[in-house]
Design a protein around this motif. Structure first.
Motif, PDB file in Angstrom:
ATOM      1  N   GLY A 137       0.812  -1.219   0.000  1.00 51.76           N
ATOM      2  CA  GLY A 137       0.000   0.000   0.000  1.00 51.76           C
ATOM      3  C   GLY A 137       0.846   1.271   0.000  1.00 51.76           C
ATOM      4  N   HIS A 138       0.281   2.332  -0.630  1.00 48.12           N
ATOM      5  CA  HIS A 138       0.855   3.689  -0.589  1.00 48.12           C
ATOM      6  C   HIS A 138       2.210   3.788  -1.310  1.00 48.12           C
ATOM      7  N   GLY A 139       3.019   4.806  -0.976  1.00 45.98           N
ATOM      8  CA  GLY A 139       4.309   5.031  -1.639  1.00 45.98           C
ATOM      9  C   GLY A 139       4.378   6.398  -2.302  1.00 45.98           C
TER      10      GLY A 139
ATOM     11  N   GLY B  14       0.493   7.121   3.246  1.00 47.78           N
ATOM     12  CA  GLY B  14      -0.350   6.205   4.018  1.00 47.78           C
ATOM     13  C   GLY B  14      -0.981   6.910   5.190  1.00 47.78           C
ATOM     14  N   SER B  15      -1.732   6.144   5.976  1.00 52.10           N
ATOM     15  CA  SER B  15      -2.502   6.768   7.043  1.00 52.10           C
ATOM     16  C   SER B  15      -1.689   6.913   8.323  1.00 52.10           C
ATOM     17  N   ALA B  16      -0.540   6.314   8.378  1.00 51.04           N
ATOM     18  CA  ALA B  16       0.284   6.461   9.576  1.00 51.04           C
ATOM     19  C   ALA B  16       1.753   6.541   9.175  1.00 51.04           C
TER      20      ALA B  16
ATOM     21  N   GLN C 197       5.372   6.048   8.307  1.00 48.82           N
ATOM     22  CA  GLN C 197       6.166   4.919   7.795  1.00 48.82           C
ATOM     23  C   GLN C 197       5.354   3.762   7.231  1.00 48.82           C
ATOM     24  N   GLU C 198       4.038   3.954   7.066  1.00 44.76           N
ATOM     25  CA  GLU C 198       3.255   2.841   6.525  1.00 44.76           C
ATOM     26  C   GLU C 198       3.791   2.413   5.163  1.00 44.76           C
ATOM     27  N   ALA C 199       4.070   3.411   4.293  1.00 45.13           N
ATOM     28  CA  ALA C 199       4.478   3.095   2.920  1.00 45.13           C
ATOM     29  C   ALA C 199       5.764   2.273   2.867  1.00 45.13           C
TER      30      ALA C 199
ATOM     31  N   ILE D 149      -1.232  -5.164   1.021  1.00 43.36           N
ATOM     32  CA  ILE D 149      -0.656  -5.107   2.370  1.00 43.36           C
ATOM     33  C   ILE D 149      -0.688  -3.679   2.914  1.00 43.36           C
ATOM     34  N   HIS D 150      -1.275  -3.533   4.086  1.00 40.08           N
ATOM     35  CA  HIS D 150      -1.363  -2.222   4.738  1.00 40.08           C
ATOM     36  C   HIS D 150      -1.103  -2.353   6.231  1.00 40.08           C
ATOM     37  N   PHE D 151      -0.832  -1.203   6.856  1.00 38.85           N
ATOM     38  CA  PHE D 151      -0.859  -1.122   8.316  1.00 38.85           C
ATOM     39  C   PHE D 151      -1.863  -0.048   8.678  1.00 38.85           C
ATOM     40  N   ASN D 152      -2.451  -0.196   9.842  1.00 35.98           N
ATOM     41  CA  ASN D 152      -3.615   0.584  10.209  1.00 35.98           C
ATOM     42  C   ASN D 152      -3.282   1.830  11.021  1.00 35.98           C
TER      43      ASN D 152
HETATM   44 ZN   LIG Z   1      -2.863   1.838   4.156  1.00 35.89          ZN
END
Ligand SMILES: [Zn+2]
Length: 322
Positions: free
Chosen positions: A138-140, A145-147, A149-151, A202-205
């Motif tokens: 996810g993201h990049g 992303g929503s938090a 370092q998520e990307a 793949i994501h983190f919340n």
């Molecule tokens: Zn995400």
């Protein structure tokens, strides 16, 4: 009304046609008659029929919660709730469990779209043989992303997963391999360019600072989708393996990650991709303690292994002879 009747007819036909003599010769011979009742304007199936069809026995009843079991499966149903536990994984239902006239009922929609693919993966998804796995970190780029370092975390987890999958002989396609922006439309296009594939996004919340746990998304049961049933089976395999590999000392880890369940969503990625597809939110970066776990190599390695194991379990289950 006509639409509902047709809908139910399709459901009955699907289950009836899929019922094989090897499962229960006697029952197959006489056919299985699903009879729905209308509750709160929706088609519902009484639990007795579900027990009989899947050969489930009631093993426990405590307050509003009922436990049913057969040789391979344990199901926990709680009256009034809109979720169910199957083999200790939580699944969110489209309609609540209703008790009416002293009988528990589950909606026909949930039975067809969720429970049947979990109970009988080989019957529902046997056509979807695949050898390609599309990994979607996810993201990049400009989308962080929503938090924090998520990307970068999604990319690092996808890379670990890719390596293990390639070692197992899978073909792996990544929607991005660098810290670059890739639109959702482009991610869908990359996945759709593959003929026989599955997709793991793949994501983190992110959320309130006390919220934590792992959740997996599949396409909404109300959204017509060619791989809806297979996606349920894939989600079940990957979600339950993830929790096992992260939490069970037998697998070398005790991260104590909470099961937030398998949920439905109308995400455009899940809608746009016609392959079996799931989106994993593998923990909360906004939860201080959980974020520290997510950043550890051990956590990411356990997750990468569990994804591969989940994919293997899914592939084995859909290849089984019905
Ligand atoms: Zn995400």
């Amino acid at each position: 009304m006509i639409a509902r009747a047709l809908h139910l007819f399709t459901f009955i036909t699907l289950l009836f046609c899929a019922f094989t003599p090897s499962a229960n010769a006697q029952q197959a011979k006489i056919g299985f008659q699903w009879r729905s009742v209308e509750l709160r304007g929706k088609a519902y199936i009484p639990l007795e029929q579900i027990k009989s069809f899947y050969q489930l026995q009631e093993s426990k009843r405590k307050n509003q919660t009922l436990t049913l079991e057969n040789r391979r499966t344990q199901i926990e149903i709680t009256i009034g709730e809109q979720k169910i536990r199957i083999n200790r994984a939580t699944f969110y239902l489209s309609e609540p469990v209703i008790e009416s006239a002293d009988t528990i009922h589950l909606s026909a929609l949930d039975l067809r779209s969720l429970i049947d693919p979990v109970m009988r993966p080989a019957k529902v998804a046997r056509d979807q043989i695949f050898n390609t796995v599309v990994l979607d970190p996810g993201h990049g780029g400009k989308d962080r992303g929503s938090a924090k370092q998520e990307a970068s975390l999604t990319l690092s987890l996808a890379e670990k997963t890719r390596e293990l999958l390639v070692n197992q002989g899978y073909r792996v396609v990544m929607t991005r391999t660098e810290d670059q922006f890739v639109s959702l439309g482009e991610r869908v296009r990359i996945a759709q360019a593959e003929a026989n594939a599955i997709l793991l996004s793949i994501h983190f919340n992110a959320g309130q600072k006390n919220t934590h746990g792992l959740e997996t998304y599949i396409i909404s049961a109300r959204e017509p989708h060619p791989a809806a049933a297979s996606s349920v089976t894939l989600a079940t395999a990957v979600h339950s393996r993830s929790l096992l590999y992260l939490n069970d000392p037998m697998y070398g880890n005790q991260f104590q990650i909470v099961d937030r369940g398998i949920k439905h969503a109308k995400f455009s990625l899940l809608k746009g991709v016609s392959h079996p597809a799931i989106l994993i939110e593998a923990g909360f970066l906004t939860h201080e303690e959980e974020a520290a776990k997510i950043h550890s190599e051990a956590y990411q390695n356990a997750l990468a292994k569990s994804f591969v194991r989940g994919i293997e379990v899914y592939r084995a289950s859909i290849q089984k002879k019905p």
